[in-house]
Design an enzyme around this catalytic site. Structure first.
Site, short mmCIF file in Angstrom:
data_model
loop_
_atom_site.label_atom_id
_atom_site.label_comp_id
_atom_site.label_asym_id
_atom_site.label_seq_id
_atom_site.Cartn_x
_atom_site.Cartn_y
_atom_site.Cartn_z
N ASN A 47 6.00 -5.60 -1.58
CA ASN A 47 5.57 -4.37 -2.25
C ASN A 47 4.24 -3.91 -1.66
OD1 ASN A 47 4.52 -6.71 -3.58
ND2 ASN A 47 4.09 -5.56 -5.44
N ILE A 48 4.09 -2.59 -1.61
CA ILE A 48 2.90 -1.96 -1.02
C ILE A 48 2.43 -0.88 -2.00
CG2 ILE A 48 1.97 -0.69 0.97
CD1 ILE A 48 4.44 -1.83 2.57
N GLU A 49 1.29 -1.14 -2.64
CA GLU A 49 0.81 -0.23 -3.69
C GLU A 49 -0.18 0.78 -3.14
OE1 GLU A 49 -0.55 -2.80 -6.87
OE2 GLU A 49 1.53 -3.35 -7.37
N CYS A 58 8.47 -0.76 -3.67
CA CYS A 58 8.85 -2.13 -4.01
C CYS A 58 9.26 -2.92 -2.76
CB CYS A 58 10.04 -2.11 -4.96
SG CYS A 58 9.70 -1.44 -6.59
N GLU A 60 11.90 -4.79 -2.28
CA GLU A 60 13.33 -4.69 -1.94
C GLU A 60 13.58 -3.48 -1.04
OE1 GLU A 60 11.89 -5.06 -4.85
OE2 GLU A 60 13.15 -6.15 -6.28
N CYS A 89 13.71 -3.86 -10.19
CA CYS A 89 13.62 -2.67 -11.04
C CYS A 89 14.87 -1.81 -10.88
CB CYS A 89 12.36 -1.87 -10.71
SG CYS A 89 12.50 -0.89 -9.20
N CYS A 92 15.34 0.04 -7.47
CA CYS A 92 15.79 -0.84 -6.38
C CYS A 92 17.25 -1.22 -6.55
CB CYS A 92 14.90 -2.08 -6.29
SG CYS A 92 13.29 -1.69 -5.58
N1 THU Z 1 7.94 -4.30 -7.79
C1 THU Z 1 8.72 -4.67 -6.72
O1 THU Z 1 8.24 -4.80 -5.59
N2 THU Z 1 10.03 -4.87 -6.95
C2 THU Z 1 10.63 -4.75 -8.16
O2 THU Z 1 11.84 -4.77 -8.25
C3 THU Z 1 9.80 -4.64 -9.36
C4 THU Z 1 8.44 -4.07 -9.11
C5 THU Z 1 6.51 -4.06 -7.55
C6 THU Z 1 6.09 -2.63 -7.69
C7 THU Z 1 4.61 -2.80 -8.00
O3 THU Z 1 3.92 -2.94 -6.77
C8 THU Z 1 4.54 -4.12 -8.73
O4 THU Z 1 5.75 -4.80 -8.45
C9 THU Z 1 4.37 -4.00 -10.23
O5 THU Z 1 5.31 -3.16 -10.79
#
Ligand code: THU
Length: 133
Positions: A47-49, A58, A60, A89, A92
């Protein structure tokens, strides 16, 4: 770690490794994903925020989009790793279904698989291209 075949172990190991690459300064929830392609290669994602939160992506989708950008089109299985063994989520699940169809999904914590499921089970009665016609 529970006993699994070598391919599955490689996938899980890659997903766990990818959690270390996560850029998650806001949530501090590191997610790693790994997708196995038909040709046998395993492509990782994290994941990259972003400070503008909805722009985050996300793990995935990072893994799948990377794989597509590298020319792969057919996906065999996927592993997703987090500290807590959290599930993918909804967004995804939709993307995994559309790009991969019904494949095994291994949901993992840092010790290995906690839930062995499928993309079909994660997204029953999906919305898909045929609904657009
Ligand atoms: N996140 C994912 O990378 N995959 C998921 O299926 C659930 C959420 C990440 C998004 C965000 O960076 C962090 O988790 C918190 O929601």
């Amino acid at each position: 770690m529970v006993q699994h075949n070598e391919t599955m172990n490689n996938l899980i190991t890659k997903a766990i490794h990818m959690t270390k690459k996560a850029h998650a300064p806001y949530s501090k929830y590191n997610v790693g994903a790994a997708v196995k392609v038909d040709e046998g290669e395993i492509i990782g994602g994290c994941n990259i925020e972003n400070a503008s939160y909805p722009l985050s992506i996300c793990a995935e989708r990072t893994a799948l989009f990377r794989a597509i950008a590298q020319g792969y089109k057919n996906f065999v299985s996927m592993a997703i790793a987090t500290e807590t063994g959290g599930t993918p989520c909804g967004s995804c699940r939709q993307v995994i279904w559309e790009l991969c169809g019904d494949i095994p999904i291994y949901i993992c914590d840092m010790n290995g698989v906690v839930n062995e499921t499928t993309s079909g089970m994660l997204l029953p009665d999906p919305f898909e291209a045929k609904d657009l016609k």
